[in-house]
Design a protein around this motif. Structure first.
Motif, PDB file in Angstrom:
ATOM      1  N   ASP A 337       0.802  -1.225   0.000  1.00 61.34           N
ATOM      2  CA  ASP A 337       0.000   0.000   0.000  1.00 61.34           C
ATOM      3  C   ASP A 337       0.836   1.276   0.000  1.00 61.34           C
ATOM      4  OD1 ASP A 337      -2.271  -1.616   0.143  1.00 61.34           O
ATOM      5  OD2 ASP A 337      -2.192  -1.681   2.340  1.00 61.34           O
ATOM      6  N   ILE A 338       2.138   1.150  -0.180  1.00 63.47           N
ATOM      7  CA  ILE A 338       3.012   2.331  -0.160  1.00 63.47           C
ATOM      8  C   ILE A 338       3.295   2.777  -1.593  1.00 63.47           C
ATOM      9  CG2 ILE A 338       5.291   3.190   0.493  1.00 63.47           C
ATOM     10  CD1 ILE A 338       5.198   1.351   2.884  1.00 63.47           C
ATOM     11  N   PRO A 339       3.052   4.036  -1.930  1.00 63.77           N
ATOM     12  CA  PRO A 339       3.276   4.506  -3.306  1.00 63.77           C
ATOM     13  C   PRO A 339       4.763   4.648  -3.607  1.00 63.77           C
ATOM     14  CG  PRO A 339       2.635   6.332  -1.899  1.00 63.77           C
ATOM     15  CD  PRO A 339       2.515   5.096  -1.063  1.00 63.77           C
ATOM     16  N   PRO A 340       5.136   4.655  -4.884  1.00 66.35           N
ATOM     17  CA  PRO A 340       6.547   4.824  -5.261  1.00 66.35           C
ATOM     18  C   PRO A 340       7.081   6.191  -4.843  1.00 66.35           C
ATOM     19  CG  PRO A 340       5.255   3.940  -7.086  1.00 66.35           C
ATOM     20  CD  PRO A 340       4.269   4.371  -6.038  1.00 66.35           C
ATOM     21  N   ALA A 341       8.385   6.252  -4.652  1.00 71.14           N
ATOM     22  CA  ALA A 341       9.067   7.501  -4.282  1.00 71.14           C
ATOM     23  C   ALA A 341       9.981   7.926  -5.425  1.00 71.14           C
ATOM     24  CB  ALA A 341       9.865   7.305  -2.999  1.00 71.14           C
ATOM     25  N   GLU A 412      13.205   5.788   6.322  1.00 74.60           N
ATOM     26  CA  GLU A 412      14.116   5.964   5.189  1.00 74.60           C
ATOM     27  C   GLU A 412      14.356   4.640   4.457  1.00 74.60           C
ATOM     28  OE1 GLU A 412      15.625   8.925   3.840  1.00 74.60           O
ATOM     29  OE2 GLU A 412      13.809   9.438   4.949  1.00 74.60           O
ATOM     30  N   ALA A 413      14.375   3.529   5.192  1.00 74.34           N
ATOM     31  CA  ALA A 413      14.513   2.223   4.542  1.00 74.34           C
ATOM     32  C   ALA A 413      13.291   1.932   3.673  1.00 74.34           C
ATOM     33  CB  ALA A 413      14.704   1.135   5.593  1.00 74.34           C
ATOM     34  N   VAL A 414      12.100   2.253   4.183  1.00 74.17           N
ATOM     35  CA  VAL A 414      10.880   2.057   3.400  1.00 74.17           C
ATOM     36  C   VAL A 414      10.877   2.971   2.184  1.00 74.17           C
ATOM     37  CG1 VAL A 414       8.372   2.327   3.451  1.00 74.17           C
ATOM     38  CG2 VAL A 414       9.547   1.259   5.380  1.00 74.17           C
ATOM     39  N   ARG A 415      11.393   4.181   2.315  1.00 76.40           N
ATOM     40  CA  ARG A 415      11.454   5.100   1.168  1.00 76.40           C
ATOM     41  C   ARG A 415      12.362   4.522   0.078  1.00 76.40           C
ATOM     42  NH1 ARG A 415      10.790  10.646  -0.036  1.00 76.40           N
ATOM     43  NH2 ARG A 415      12.140  11.279  -1.771  1.00 76.40           N
ATOM     44  N   CYS A 416      13.445   3.904   0.496  1.00 75.76           N
ATOM     45  CA  CYS A 416      14.360   3.302  -0.487  1.00 75.76           C
ATOM     46  C   CYS A 416      13.661   2.172  -1.242  1.00 75.76           C
ATOM     47  CB  CYS A 416      15.603   2.788   0.239  1.00 75.76           C
ATOM     48  SG  CYS A 416      17.073   2.715  -0.790  1.00 75.76           S
ATOM     49  N   LEU A 417      12.885   1.359  -0.527  1.00 69.67           N
ATOM     50  CA  LEU A 417      12.108   0.313  -1.190  1.00 69.67           C
ATOM     51  C   LEU A 417      11.061   0.930  -2.115  1.00 69.67           C
ATOM     52  CD1 LEU A 417      11.493  -2.191   1.758  1.00 69.67           C
ATOM     53  CD2 LEU A 417      12.990  -2.534  -0.205  1.00 69.67           C
ATOM     54  N   ALA A 418      10.443   2.029  -1.668  1.00 71.49           N
ATOM     55  CA  ALA A 418       9.439   2.695  -2.506  1.00 71.49           C
ATOM     56  C   ALA A 418      10.056   3.249  -3.782  1.00 71.49           C
ATOM     57  CB  ALA A 418       8.763   3.815  -1.703  1.00 71.49           C
ATOM     58  N   TYR A 419      11.297   3.688  -3.696  1.00 70.33           N
ATOM     59  CA  TYR A 419      11.984   4.164  -4.897  1.00 70.33           C
ATOM     60  C   TYR A 419      12.166   3.021  -5.901  1.00 70.33           C
ATOM     61  CZ  TYR A 419      15.909   5.417  -7.899  1.00 70.33           C
ATOM     62  OH  TYR A 419      16.725   5.619  -8.979  1.00 70.33           O
ATOM     63  N   LEU A 420      12.592   1.848  -5.407  1.00 68.41           N
ATOM     64  CA  LEU A 420      12.743   0.703  -6.293  1.00 68.41           C
ATOM     65  C   LEU A 420      11.409   0.252  -6.866  1.00 68.41           C
ATOM     66  CD1 LEU A 420      15.355  -1.474  -4.354  1.00 68.41           C
ATOM     67  CD2 LEU A 420      15.738  -0.064  -6.366  1.00 68.41           C
ATOM     68  N   LYS A 421      10.352   0.431  -6.095  1.00 65.78           N
ATOM     69  CA  LYS A 421       9.016   0.060  -6.571  1.00 65.78           C
ATOM     70  C   LYS A 421       8.632   0.869  -7.795  1.00 65.78           C
ATOM     71  CE  LYS A 421       4.302  -0.604  -4.815  1.00 65.78           C
ATOM     72  NZ  LYS A 421       3.413  -0.471  -3.635  1.00 65.78           N
ATOM     73  N   GLY A 422       9.095   2.095  -7.869  1.00 62.10           N
ATOM     74  CA  GLY A 422       8.764   2.943  -9.003  1.00 62.10           C
ATOM     75  C   GLY A 422       9.614   2.714 -10.227  1.00 62.10           C
ATOM     76  N   CYS A 423      10.788   2.105 -10.070  1.00 59.49           N
ATOM     77  CA  CYS A 423      11.673   1.872 -11.229  1.00 59.49           C
ATOM     78  C   CYS A 423      12.410   0.544 -11.060  1.00 59.49           C
ATOM     79  CB  CYS A 423      12.665   3.016 -11.384  1.00 59.49           C
ATOM     80  SG  CYS A 423      13.603   3.408  -9.885  1.00 59.49           S
ATOM     81  N   PRO A 424      11.699  -0.576 -11.034  1.00 58.81           N
ATOM     82  CA  PRO A 424      12.362  -1.877 -10.807  1.00 58.81           C
ATOM     83  C   PRO A 424      13.279  -2.310 -11.945  1.00 58.81           C
ATOM     84  CG  PRO A 424      10.068  -2.203 -11.399  1.00 58.81           C
ATOM     85  CD  PRO A 424      10.251  -0.732 -11.226  1.00 58.81           C
ATOM     86  N   ASP A 425      13.028  -1.828 -13.157  1.00 55.78           N
ATOM     87  CA  ASP A 425      13.799  -2.285 -14.310  1.00 55.78           C
ATOM     88  C   ASP A 425      14.937  -1.342 -14.692  1.00 55.78           C
ATOM     89  OD1 ASP A 425      12.294  -4.671 -14.854  1.00 55.78           O
ATOM     90  OD2 ASP A 425      10.666  -3.383 -15.553  1.00 55.78           O
ATOM     91  N   SER A 426      15.206  -0.360 -13.867  1.00 58.52           N
ATOM     92  CA  SER A 426      16.358   0.506 -14.147  1.00 58.52           C
ATOM     93  C   SER A 426      17.646  -0.273 -13.896  1.00 58.52           C
ATOM     94  CB  SER A 426      16.315   1.752 -13.264  1.00 58.52           C
ATOM     95  OG  SER A 426      15.177   2.535 -13.551  1.00 58.52           O
ATOM     96  N   GLY A 427      18.711   0.138 -14.550  1.00 56.59           N
ATOM     97  CA  GLY A 427      19.981  -0.557 -14.391  1.00 56.59           C
ATOM     98  C   GLY A 427      21.117   0.215 -15.015  1.00 56.59           C
ATOM     99  N   ILE A 428      22.103  -0.515 -15.488  1.00 56.53           N
ATOM    100  CA  ILE A 428      23.291   0.079 -16.098  1.00 56.53           C
ATOM    101  C   ILE A 428      23.357  -0.341 -17.557  1.00 56.53           C
ATOM    102  CG2 ILE A 428      25.805   0.205 -16.048  1.00 56.53           C
ATOM    103  CD1 ILE A 428      25.706  -0.434 -13.084  1.00 56.53           C
ATOM    104  N   THR A 429      23.583   0.617 -18.437  1.00 56.18           N
ATOM    105  CA  THR A 429      23.742   0.339 -19.865  1.00 56.18           C
ATOM    106  C   THR A 429      25.147   0.735 -20.294  1.00 56.18           C
ATOM    107  OG1 THR A 429      21.389   0.729 -20.295  1.00 56.18           O
ATOM    108  CG2 THR A 429      22.890   0.809 -22.187  1.00 56.18           C
ATOM    109  N   TYR A 430      25.871  -0.231 -20.816  1.00 57.42           N
ATOM    110  CA  TYR A 430      27.227   0.011 -21.323  1.00 57.42           C
ATOM    111  C   TYR A 430      27.158   0.232 -22.832  1.00 57.42           C
ATOM    112  CZ  TYR A 430      28.828  -1.883 -16.865  1.00 57.42           C
ATOM    113  OH  TYR A 430      29.030  -2.102 -15.526  1.00 57.42           O
ATOM    114  N   THR A 431      27.897   1.209 -23.308  1.00 56.00           N
ATOM    115  CA  THR A 431      27.976   1.490 -24.739  1.00 56.00           C
ATOM    116  C   THR A 431      29.434   1.529 -25.160  1.00 56.00           C
ATOM    117  OG1 THR A 431      27.943   3.882 -24.327  1.00 56.00           O
ATOM    118  CG2 THR A 431      25.821   2.800 -24.727  1.00 56.00           C
TER     119      THR A 431
END
Length: 460
Positions: A337-341, A412-431
C-alpha cells in the motif's frame, strides 16, 4: 547403475520414511572416536522407491521443505523425476560407495533440498532437487579443516561485461552439472546414512538398509570443504589449459594466444566467458564439456540475479535486476500500500544516533518492524552491489544503524524500497566508447565536509 522399483501407492513410502527424517534432527554430537576403520565396498545396489517419469511443473510451483512434503506436493511426480536425475548423477560420478556398518560409528545424515529455478523474467522453468549432507553435523578437525572458497565480485563482473561490450564480444554462459562431485574428497573417514526415498538391496533382492551405509568419495554438497575442493579442481584445470588467474580476483581468468584471447569469470558452477575469436570460443566449449558435464546456456541472459541484454549490432549491453526487485517487494508485504518515491532518500532528513531508541528491548516490543530492518537493508545492499549504484549513499547511511534502528531509520529504509518500486527495471547500460577513450578509467567523486553529526566525518 540406478535401478527403479515401482510402487503404486506413494503413501506407502512417504509414511515409511517419516521416522527416518525425524531421526535426522538428532542432537547427538559427532566426535573423532566415532570414526572407525573403513570397510570394503559391499556388493549391493541403491534402489529408488519410485519410477522415473516426466511431468511439467504446475503453476503453484511451491518449494517443499523436506522429502515428505515433496511426496505430498501437487508436483510430486515432477519432484520424483528431479530426484531420480540427481541420484543418477551422484552414482555416475561415484560420489559414495556402499559399505557395511560398523558398531559405534555415527553417520552424517543426507537430506533433499528442493528449488524452483526461474528464467530471466522471474518465471518458474524447472524443478531442481539436490542431495546434500547435513554440514551442521560435521566437526572441524574431524571431518574438515579449511573451508574458504572465493567467488567473483560484482565489481569484477561489471568490469568484465564492460570490456566485452567495448570489444564487441558475445558473452557466453555455461553451467556445470553437479559441480562439487568432480572434486575428490580429501579424506576417507566420512560416512553417510541412506538418503530419504532410496534403499539398499542385497544381491538376493532383499532390503538391507539397516546393514549398510555410504562412504563419501566426492565432495558432496553440504560438506563444509566441498566449495573449496571444487574451486581448486576447476582452478587447476584452467591453469592447465593456459589461463592466467587474476591476482586481485581469483575467480577471473584470461587466456591469450596468437589466435586471440578469452576472458572468463566464475561464480561457483556458473562460468561466463567471451573472446575475440569465435573458433577459440567453440573449441573452449568442447574442451570444457569433455572434462565436465556442462550445460550450454548460450548467450548470457541471467547471472547472479541480473538480467543481461546484449546488442552486438549496436554495441550496447544492459544489466538490470527487475526480477530480483519484484521478488523482494513481494516478500515485504508491507510495501503493497506504499506509493513509489522519486528518490532513494529524503534530502531533508539526516539520520543520527539521536534517532535510536534509548531502550532497545522496549523498542522490540513497541515497533513491529524492528525484526525486518536488517533484512530490508541486506536486500537493498545486494541490489546496490549489483547494478543499482544510485542506492549507495542511502544504503550506507542505513547500514550504520543495524544494531538499534529507530522510526526515522525505518522510514528511510521504506522510502528506499518505494523508490525501487517505481523503477524496478532501471539498471546500467554500457555502450562502446571511441578508441581514444576505450578501456580507460574515469573517476568522478563528490565529497561533503564533516556532514556526519555523530562523528563529524566527511562522506565521499
Amino acid at each position: 547403475e540406478l535401478d527403479m522399483e515401482v510402487h503404486t501407492d506413494p503413501s506407502q513410502f512417504v509414511t515409511e520414511f517419516d521416522d527416518e527424517e525425524l531421526a535426522m534432527i538428532d542432537d547427538d554430537e559427532i566426535s573423532s572416536s566415532d570414526v572407525s576403520v573403513v570397510n570394503e565396498p559391499a556388493p549391493c545396489s541403491l534402489h529408488g522407491l519410485f519410477a522415473t517419469s516426466l511431468a511439467l511443473l504446475s503453476l503453484s510451483c511451491s518449494e517443499p521443505r523436506n522429502f515428505t512434503e515433496a511426496m505430498r506436493n501437487t508436483d510430486s511426480t515432477t519432484w520424483r523425476t528431479s530426484m531420480d536425475a540427481e541420484m543418477k548423477s551422484q552414482l555416475d560420478c561415484g560420489t559414495f560407495e556402499i559399505v557395511p556398518k560398523a558398531p559405534g560409528r555415527k553417520y552424517i545424515p543426507l537430506q533433499w533440498i528442493y528449488k524452483v529455478k526461474q528464467n530471466e523474467h522471474g518465471e518458474p522453468c524447472r524443478a531442481k532437487s539436490r542431495l546434500v549432507a547435513r554440514g551442521d553435523r560435521c566437526q572441524e578437525g574431524v571431518h574438515y579443516t579449511e573451508t574458504f572458497a572465493p567467488v567473483v565480485h560484482f565489481a569484477s563482473t561489471r568490469s568484465f561485461l564492460s570490456t566485452c561490450c567495448q570489444e564487441g564480444w558475445e558473452v557466453h554462459q555455461m553451467d556445470v552439472n553437479t559441480a562439487f562431485l568432480y572434486a575428490d574428497l580429501d579424506r576417507d573417514d566420512i560416512f553417510f546414512s541412506m538418503p530419504p526415498g532410496y534403499q539398499v538391496t542385497s544381491p538376493d533382492g532383499t532390503k538391507a538398509d539397516g546393514e549398510y551405509c555410504l562412504r563419501a568419495k566426492k565432495a558432496l554438497y553440504g560438506l563444509p570443504q566441498a566449495p573449496r575442493l571444487w574451486n581448486n579442481t576447476l582452478k587447476q584445470w584452467f591453469l592447465k589449459q593456459g589461463f592466467v588467474q587474476c591476482k586481485k580476483d581469483p575467480c577471473v581468468y584470461r587466456l591469450k594466444t596468437d589466435l586471440g584471447e578469452i576472458n572468463l569469470i566464475v561464480y561457483v558452477d556458473d562460468i561466463a566467458f567471451a573472446g575475440s575469436n569465435p573458433e577459440m570460443i567453440a573449441a573452449f566449449k568442447r574442451e570444457l564439456s569433455s572434462r565436465f558435464d556442462m550445460k550450454d546456456l548460450g548467450l548470457m541472459r541471467w547471472f547472479l540475479g541480473m538480467h543481461i541484454e546484449q546488442d552486438i549490432v549496436n554495441r550496447t549491453l544492459k544489466i538490470t535486476q527487475g526480477a530480483y526487485v519484484r521478488d523482494m517487494l513481494k516478500r515485504f508485504t508491507f510495501m503493497d500500500d506504499i506509493p513509489p518515491a522519486p528518490t532513494p532518500a529524503s534530502e531533508s532528513v539526516k539520520l543520527t544516533r539521536a534517532d535510536c531508541p534509548i531502550d532497545p528491548e522496549l523498542a522490540n516490543k513497541t515497533f513491529w518492524w524492528r525484526p525486518y530492518y536488517r533484512s530490508v537493508v541486506g536486500s537493498l545492499l545486494y541490489a546496490q552491489s549489483g547494478c543499482r549504484p544510485e542506492l549507495s549513499n542511502a544504503v550506507s547511511k542505513l547500514s550504520s544503524f543495524l544494531e538499534n534502528p529507530g522510526p526515522a531509520h525505518w522510514n528511510e529504509a521504506v522510502r528506499c524500497l518505494a523508490y525501487l518500486k517505481g523503477c524496478p527495471d532501471s539498471g546500467i547500460t554500457y555502450t562502446r566508447q571511441k578508441p581514444e577513450f576505450a578501456n580507460r578509467l574515469f573517476l568522478f567523486a563528490d565529497t561533503t565536509w564533516a556532514d556526519c553529526e555523530d562523528t563529524r566525518k566527511s562522506t565521499t
